[in-house]
Write a protein that holds these residues in place. Structure first.
Motif, short mmCIF file in Angstrom:
data_model
loop_
_atom_site.label_atom_id
_atom_site.label_comp_id
_atom_site.label_asym_id
_atom_site.label_seq_id
_atom_site.Cartn_x
_atom_site.Cartn_y
_atom_site.Cartn_z
N GLY A 1 -61.80 -38.95 33.00
CA GLY A 1 -62.21 -39.41 34.31
C GLY A 1 -62.89 -40.76 34.25
O GLY A 1 -63.23 -41.26 33.18
N THR B 1 -58.62 -31.07 33.21
CA THR B 1 -59.78 -31.95 33.29
C THR B 1 -60.73 -31.58 32.15
O THR B 1 -60.60 -30.53 31.55
CB THR B 1 -60.48 -31.81 34.65
N PRO C 1 -57.89 -27.84 36.81
CA PRO C 1 -59.22 -28.45 36.83
C PRO C 1 -60.31 -27.41 36.57
O PRO C 1 -60.08 -26.21 36.71
CB PRO C 1 -59.31 -28.97 38.27
#
Length: 306
Positions: free
Chosen positions: A70, A101, A137
């Motif tokens: 990220g 993620t 995620p």
């Protein structure tokens, strides 16, 4: 997938909760060092990261499991992937990708503009998410954050772990650093695969400022909710060390100048041959965990002063 937490052991240290598996307990502490590759532009870093994905795709058959980075570090890569997804040339590759993620602020609604998920959607684009095999995620809007994290870990384990851990480098106080969001003095150990860490005001400010600098579409309501987050969900040292390849990128030293010294510390600090002393070094400066992976690429820009 059924949420089965029998294979995970929970440990708590100073309010930090870490999840581990027995088969990851005998972690070696061999220091392989880091050899950074200095590239001229952020676009070149993104292309180098993409080339690592292509290399993995050529080297194995079947699914490819990756953890997205990220923030600013991988935005050039994400733009390239988004462009590829608009054509049909790389559909076979995209269809093999299981995407995860690696960290998240919680509790926070999944549609908050300060969520990494929203930022990934913004840059990677809808075609990418339509074509990949799966996207998993970390859940930040569930009443039981640990149970949600265990379900995430079970899926990652069932798919065989990470082929590529795309990772960054975050500056911390005392010229230390974090990987994913493994914080200094959070008690992370080599067998910890993921954790739930209390958040600090400095992390919130850093997170909010980098999202704004990166061009994320956010509202005052999003920011208010983000500032009320209490925890960080993060992959731990075991997830890094068990990944088949670690690909680091650092492109924002101009806007985060502390990275010049904190990266230099990771680059130049040799881990002690004494196990207990080495563990103390890793706890004080988790950025050092990357030195323990034998297959690491570190792509950086000249603004790190190397």
């Amino acid at each position: 997938m059924e949420n089965n937490n029998t294979s995970f052991t929970r440990a708590e240290e100073s309010g930090n909760v870490w999840l581990s598996q027995e088969n990851a307990r005998n972690t070696g502490l061999t220091d392989y060092g880091i050899t950074p590759t200095v590239l001229d532009s952020e676009a070149e870093v993104g292309q180098a990261m993409l080339n690592e994905l292509f290399e993995t795709a050529r080297a194995k058959t079947g699914d490819i499991n990756i953890a997205l980075l990220g923030g600013r570090g991988a935005q050039a890569l994400h733009r390239l992937l988004g462009e590829l997804a608009k054509t049909s040339q790389y559909d076979e590759l995209l269809d093999r990708l299981n995407v995860f993620t690696q960290d998240a602020l919680a509790p926070m609604s999944m549609d908050n503009g300060f969520s990494f998920v929203r930022d990934f959607e913004r840059i990677l684009g809808p075609d990418f998410f339509k074509k990949i095999k799966s996207f998993t995620p970390m859940q930040t809007d569930t009443a039981d954050l640990e149970a949600g994290l265990i379900a995430y870990l079970n899926k990652l384990e069932s798919l065989g772990g990470l082929d590529i851990f795309f990772i960054g480098h975050g500056p911390e106080e005392n010229q230390a650093s974090h990987l994913a969001y493994i914080k200094p003095y959070s008690g992370a150990k080599g067998h910890h695969v993921a954790g739930v860490i209390p958040i600090s005001s400095s992390i919130l400010e850093h997170h909010i400022s980098k999202f704004k600098a990166g061009g994320s579409a956010v509202s005052e309501q999003d920011e208010t909710e983000c500032r009320s987050a209490q925890y960080i969900l993060t992959l731990g040292p075991a997830a890094i060390l068990q990944a088949k390849k670690v690909v680091q990128s650092i492109v924002d030293a101009d806007t985060a100048p502390a990275k010049v010294q904190t990266y230099a510390n990771v680059l130049n600090t040799r881990l002690s041959s004494d196990r207990q002393e080495a563990l103390q070094q890793l706890n004080a400066n988790p950025g050092l965990w990357i030195r323990l992976h034998r297959n690491t690429k570190s792509f950086v820009l000249p603004n790190l002063g190397l």
